[in-house]
Enzyme design. Structure first.
Site: not given
Ligand code: NAP
Length: 420
Positions: A159, A229, A283, A307
């Site tokens: 971002y 991640k 995930d 987000d």
């Protein structure tokens, strides 16, 4: 007054919230609070929230002095600019404020005013408490199990806006640098390519994780989960996890314990009142919020994970009409609902103002007005449980009475007065 305002009117009555020390604020009982109603449905939910928050303040012996400030459409109409300096100055000077949604056109045009505001005020934490309000329909079987607070890093990650468009000289230069200088010679496919950069810094990570751990300690929460991640993006998301653990291990003494230490050295027995810091791959976490909802408490995440995760959590407790949020920096605070400006409903006195009101509730908590904040929650719960609701909830329940935005706010105000 340190700034001469031309494009906003400072209320004559009321007092300024002042900073004492780095993060502490001195909050009077009659604070001046800037408010941006926002674009689209902002004109509906903004005034509704003002009315309810004022009622809760009054019921607990206080008075909010609202200061209208402008951004987006209203600022363009009044001053022919998107984000007047006076607006940014007012949010800086008065420290605690609230805003409605601002439209961001997709593609060409200007970049997000929401992102610009967060950057200009260095509001590096996006906080979204996610809890179920009794009576709100939900797509899951046990929505009441959800009681999480998401802390999303607000200033970096993909971002940060460091990206280059396909076909430009700049993207070609970056591609050549990556291939020729950095040795990734067969990684990027031939043909047009857009390239972005994902910065995750130690500074940005640590100040975000501190905010999450501080919140957990101050609010008797059991755990903080670092969501990343790092298995794939080792040097960005993996670094986020490592720096997060460093904060936990080095800065809080016995108040904080990592999950590894808990099991390796203490057979799973945490010291009393200690916050346990653990981590989950993003995930997996998206499954866990559905399958083991009640095992999670406070989540700390880089920008993009935050987000996705916070919207997914929001869906479990009833969706956008109800999901509140806030942006927090050092000694600065800006409440804002998760939803956007929903232009098709603008000015129709139709949409649900709960998200904006509950964002205001976070603001009341931030001011230290716990009693007023609790009244707001109880009054919304009483209103929705009595099936007096806006269209979005009415269409999902049996026997609901459909109210306009303003009527729904009036019901909540009545309930506040009854409950106080
Ligand atoms: P949106 O404005 O959040 O609206 C999407 C849908 O969500 C609405 O059509 C409506 O669904 C439901 N909804 C949203 N707010 C609601 C409310 N208060 N009460 C009841 N239902 C509500 O999302 P969008 O259409 O993707 O975005 C519109 C603009 O807002 C874009 O320019 C976007 O960039 C901007 N935006 C701003 C912010 C911000 O200011 N922080 C955040 C997100 C988006 P139904 O029609 O199905 O009832």
């Amino acid at each position: 007054m340190s700034h001469e305002y031309e494009k906003v009117e400072v209320p004559e009555a009321g007092a300024k919230i002042e900073a004492v020390g780095d993060n502490e604020l001195e909050v009077p009982d009659n604070p001046i609070i800037p408010i941006i109603h926002g674009d689209g449905i902002g004109v509906d939910v903004g005034p509704a929230a003002q009315k309810v928050l004022q009622a809760a303040a009054n019921a607990t012996g206080r008075e909010i002095h609202w200061m209208q400030v402008y951004a987006g459409e209203a600022a363009r109409e009044k001053y022919d600019e998107n984000l007047p300096d006076d607006t940014v100055e007012a949010l800086k000077e008065f420290r605690v404020s609230i805003k409605g949604p601002l439209t961001t056109p997709v593609g060409a045009g200007f970049r997000s005013l929401n992102v610009a505001l967060r950057k200009k005020l260095d509001l590096y934490t996006n906080m979204r408490p996610t809890y179920h309000i009794d009576g709100v329909p939900s797509p899951v079987k046990a929505p009441e199990q959800m009681d999480m607070v998401n802390f999303r890093e607000n200033t970096e990650d993909v971002y940060a806006g460091i990206e280059w468009e396909a076909g430009t000289d700049e993207v070609q230069q970056v591609k050549e640098f990556v291939e020729d200088e950095m040795g990734f010679d067969s990684t990027i496919h031939d043909g047009p390519v857009g390239i972005g950069i994902k910065p995750i810094t130690e500074f940005g990570t640590k100040r975000l994780v501190r905010k999450a751990i501080d919140y957990a300690l101050e609010n008797d929460r059991d755990s903080v989960t670092l969501v990343h991640k790092g298995n794939i993006m080792k040097f960005t998301e993996g670094a986020f996890r490592d720096w997060g653990y460093e904060v936990a291990e080095e800065e809080y003494g016995d108040e904080v314990i990592t999950e590894d230490t808990l099991w390796n050295e203490r057979d799973g027995e945490a010291p009393e009142d200690a916050v346990v810091v653990n981590d989950r791959i993003a995930d997996n976490m998206l499954q866990q919020i559905l399958t083991r909802t009640d095992q999670y408490d406070v989540l700390a995440m880089p920008n993009l994970n935050g987000d996705y995760l916070s919207d997914a959590c929001g869906a479990q407790i009833g969706g956008l009409g109800i999901a509140p949020g806030a942006n927090i920096g050092d000694g600065r605070f800006l409440a804002e609902p998760v939803h956007g400006s929903a232009p098709k409903y603008a000015g129709q006195d139709k949409v649900n103002p709960s998200a904006m009101i509950l964002s205001g509730r976070i603001m009341l908590e931030f001011l230290g007005w716990e009693d007023a904040a609790q009244l707001v929650r109880d009054a919304i719960e009483a209103t929705i449980s009595s099936k007096k609701v806006t269209y979005d909830i009415e269409r999902q329940i049996e026997g609901g009475e459909k109210l306009a935005t303003s009527e729904f706010a009036d019901e909540i105000v009545e309930n506040i007065e009854d409950l106080a």
